[in-house]
Design a protein around this motif. Sequence first.
Motif, PDB file in Angstrom:
ATOM      1  N   MET A   1       0.836  -1.194   0.000  1.00  0.00           N
ATOM      2  CA  MET A   1       0.000   0.000   0.000  1.00  0.00           C
ATOM      3  C   MET A   1       0.868   1.239   0.000  1.00  0.00           C
ATOM      4  SD  MET A   1      -3.017   0.842  -0.233  1.00  0.00           S
ATOM      5  CE  MET A   1      -3.887   2.390  -0.191  1.00  0.00           C
ATOM      6  N   GLU A   8       4.327  12.988  -5.639  1.00  0.00           N
ATOM      7  CA  GLU A   8       4.668  14.206  -4.907  1.00  0.00           C
ATOM      8  C   GLU A   8       5.386  15.200  -5.819  1.00  0.00           C
ATOM      9  OE1 GLU A   8       7.346  13.527  -1.717  1.00  0.00           O
ATOM     10  OE2 GLU A   8       7.024  15.490  -0.803  1.00  0.00           O
TER      11      GLU A   8
ATOM     12  N   ALA B  87      -0.329   5.784   2.559  1.00  0.00           N
ATOM     13  CA  ALA B  87       0.129   5.566   1.185  1.00  0.00           C
ATOM     14  C   ALA B  87       1.062   6.682   0.735  1.00  0.00           C
ATOM     15  CB  ALA B  87      -1.070   5.461   0.246  1.00  0.00           C
ATOM     16  N   PHE B  88       0.783   7.888   1.170  1.00  0.00           N
ATOM     17  CA  PHE B  88       1.590   9.039   0.731  1.00  0.00           C
ATOM     18  C   PHE B  88       2.543   9.459   1.838  1.00  0.00           C
ATOM     19  CE2 PHE B  88       2.421  13.549   0.333  1.00  0.00           C
ATOM     20  CZ  PHE B  88       2.785  13.666  -0.996  1.00  0.00           C
ATOM     21  N   VAL B  89       3.806   9.547   1.514  1.00  0.00           N
ATOM     22  CA  VAL B  89       4.794  10.011   2.478  1.00  0.00           C
ATOM     23  C   VAL B  89       5.451  11.266   1.925  1.00  0.00           C
ATOM     24  CG1 VAL B  89       5.261   7.838   3.618  1.00  0.00           C
ATOM     25  CG2 VAL B  89       6.395   8.356   1.471  1.00  0.00           C
ATOM     26  N   CYS B  90       5.387  12.343   2.720  1.00  0.00           N
ATOM     27  CA  CYS B  90       5.933  13.632   2.287  1.00  0.00           C
ATOM     28  C   CYS B  90       7.448  13.619   2.443  1.00  0.00           C
ATOM     29  CB  CYS B  90       5.316  14.761   3.119  1.00  0.00           C
ATOM     30  SG  CYS B  90       5.828  16.406   2.582  1.00  0.00           S
ATOM     31  N   THR B  91       8.137  13.950   1.371  1.00  0.00           N
ATOM     32  CA  THR B  91       9.605  13.956   1.388  1.00  0.00           C
ATOM     33  C   THR B  91      10.156  15.308   1.797  1.00  0.00           C
ATOM     34  OG1 THR B  91       9.354  12.508  -0.532  1.00  0.00           O
ATOM     35  CG2 THR B  91      11.574  13.128   0.056  1.00  0.00           C
ATOM     36  N   GLU B  92       9.266  16.263   1.996  1.00  0.00           N
ATOM     37  CA  GLU B  92       9.695  17.613   2.374  1.00  0.00           C
ATOM     38  C   GLU B  92      10.626  18.210   1.334  1.00  0.00           C
ATOM     39  OE1 GLU B  92       8.819  19.713   4.671  1.00  0.00           O
ATOM     40  OE2 GLU B  92       7.388  18.385   5.680  1.00  0.00           O
ATOM     41  N   ILE B  93      10.211  18.080   0.077  1.00  0.00           N
ATOM     42  CA  ILE B  93      11.067  18.652  -0.959  1.00  0.00           C
ATOM     43  C   ILE B  93      10.949  20.166  -0.999  1.00  0.00           C
ATOM     44  CG2 ILE B  93      10.835  16.562  -2.342  1.00  0.00           C
ATOM     45  CD1 ILE B  93       8.952  17.939  -4.131  1.00  0.00           C
ATOM     46  N   ARG B  94      10.025  20.718  -0.244  1.00  0.00           N
ATOM     47  CA  ARG B  94       9.943  22.187  -0.189  1.00  0.00           C
ATOM     48  C   ARG B  94      11.166  22.753   0.543  1.00  0.00           C
ATOM     49  NH1 ARG B  94       5.421  23.067   4.655  1.00  0.00           N
ATOM     50  NH2 ARG B  94       6.280  21.499   6.051  1.00  0.00           N
ATOM     51  N   PRO B 109       2.522  20.536   8.102  1.00  0.00           N
ATOM     52  CA  PRO B 109       2.750  19.848   6.825  1.00  0.00           C
ATOM     53  C   PRO B 109       2.370  20.750   5.670  1.00  0.00           C
ATOM     54  CG  PRO B 109       1.588  18.433   8.372  1.00  0.00           C
ATOM     55  CD  PRO B 109       1.643  19.787   8.997  1.00  0.00           C
ATOM     56  N   CYS B 110       2.981  20.515   4.514  1.00  0.00           N
ATOM     57  CA  CYS B 110       2.699  21.354   3.361  1.00  0.00           C
ATOM     58  C   CYS B 110       1.291  21.080   2.840  1.00  0.00           C
ATOM     59  CB  CYS B 110       3.720  21.105   2.251  1.00  0.00           C
ATOM     60  SG  CYS B 110       3.591  19.488   1.472  1.00  0.00           S
ATOM     61  N   ILE B 112       0.148  20.057   0.034  1.00  0.00           N
ATOM     62  CA  ILE B 112      -0.024  18.785  -0.659  1.00  0.00           C
ATOM     63  C   ILE B 112      -0.175  17.654   0.348  1.00  0.00           C
ATOM     64  CG2 ILE B 112       1.182  17.129  -2.120  1.00  0.00           C
ATOM     65  CD1 ILE B 112       2.391  19.528  -3.610  1.00  0.00           C
ATOM     66  N   ARG B 114      -1.204  17.864   3.349  1.00  0.00           N
ATOM     67  CA  ARG B 114      -2.493  17.972   4.041  1.00  0.00           C
ATOM     68  C   ARG B 114      -3.618  17.373   3.203  1.00  0.00           C
ATOM     69  NH1 ARG B 114      -0.740  23.369   5.507  1.00  0.00           N
ATOM     70  NH2 ARG B 114      -2.128  24.264   3.954  1.00  0.00           N
ATOM     71  N   MET B 116      -3.416  15.097   0.915  1.00  0.00           N
ATOM     72  CA  MET B 116      -3.268  13.644   0.875  1.00  0.00           C
ATOM     73  C   MET B 116      -3.692  13.004   2.198  1.00  0.00           C
ATOM     74  SD  MET B 116      -2.379  12.553  -1.990  1.00  0.00           S
ATOM     75  CE  MET B 116      -1.502  12.857  -3.510  1.00  0.00           C
TER      76      MET B 116
END
Lengths: 160, 160
Positions: A1, A8, B87-94, B109-110, B112, B114, B116
Amino acid sequence: MKMSGGVEWALHCAVVLTAAERPVPAARLAELHDVSGSYLAKQLQALSRAGLIHSVQGHAGGYALTRPASEITVLDVVIAVDGPAPAFVCTEIRQRGPMAAPPEICVRPCAISRAMSAADQAWRSALGAVTVADLARDVVGDYGPPVLDGIRGWLAPAEE
Amino acid sequence: MKMSGGVEWALHCAVVLTAAERPVPAARLAELHDVSGSYLAKQLQALSRAGLIHSVQGHAGGYALTRPASEITVLDVVIAVDGPAPAFVCTEIRQRGPMAAPPEICVRPCAISRAMSAADQAWRSALGAVTVADLARDVVGDYGPPVLDGIRGWLAPAEE
DNA sequence: GCTACTCGGATAAGTCGTGTCCGAGTCAAG
DNA sequence: CTTGACTCGGACACGACTTATCCGAGTAGC
């Protein structure tokens, strides 16, 4: 999952493209986010195939949104990059084994599949309710208007 | 964006265990569904670790539910088998690249992430609203009461 | 005390996502 | 019109994860 990590990147690129009026090359977007340019190109190609962005080739080419950001939902981007298939796929194991259900009864999906589909629909509905324009507005609300202006300025010139 | 296929097997097993009052070996469940017994054992182990079912070893051992089916949600099974990570993991590319946002601003959180997370919550909420008992009731409604009785009878004896 | 049956974790093969590369096409400049 | 350089697009390896399997530890019954 686990969702494809490229989603992203694609979403960030979509928000950035909101602030640019001229086509932006994939290499520039990759540099802005400090990610692999070769791989980001793959995601942008997926967006292009889905018709969310259109590519301009040649000297001053790049990518640009095809329609207003308010008409592009997050779900559109997710489907374009991650594929349209739902997370859960029913194998119809109720029709296998010694206690197999006869096919004539299986006109409707099984109860498990129905529950999963309902959850999937809720997920898609939530993603479809948010547009890229909403994301851009939230970004402005979080960091202030100068952010998008700075990105717009960084994208415009041919600086290194 | 694909869920582990073992989730389907685990859910079917949970529904079947609703109809059995005695512990059922993994091999028997595998035979009933005509799936790989070795691999199904893995899923049942995951359910056992999560505390949804408890194992009984020895001659007449097997698996049984630890609590009433009405207190086991589909979400519990999905988390047990597929893992608790969203399912979605933020990579903090900001926070990366030339236009990186300073860390002191990134307390939330950014946008996007939020969006997700909200979709993920909707998905979890839908799955958490359905219990294994509900699934069993739907099965009875679809195929009639004899189905569960037949399975119960098939599970009971020591037939080949 | 012994036997047979059960689960549990550790161990290989297959598949899909990740990352990279080079060629075809195109626009702008000279 | 020719040239040049820059762009995307699809085809090619690498790696990680899911899938599938096996054998050993433990336990209940005989």
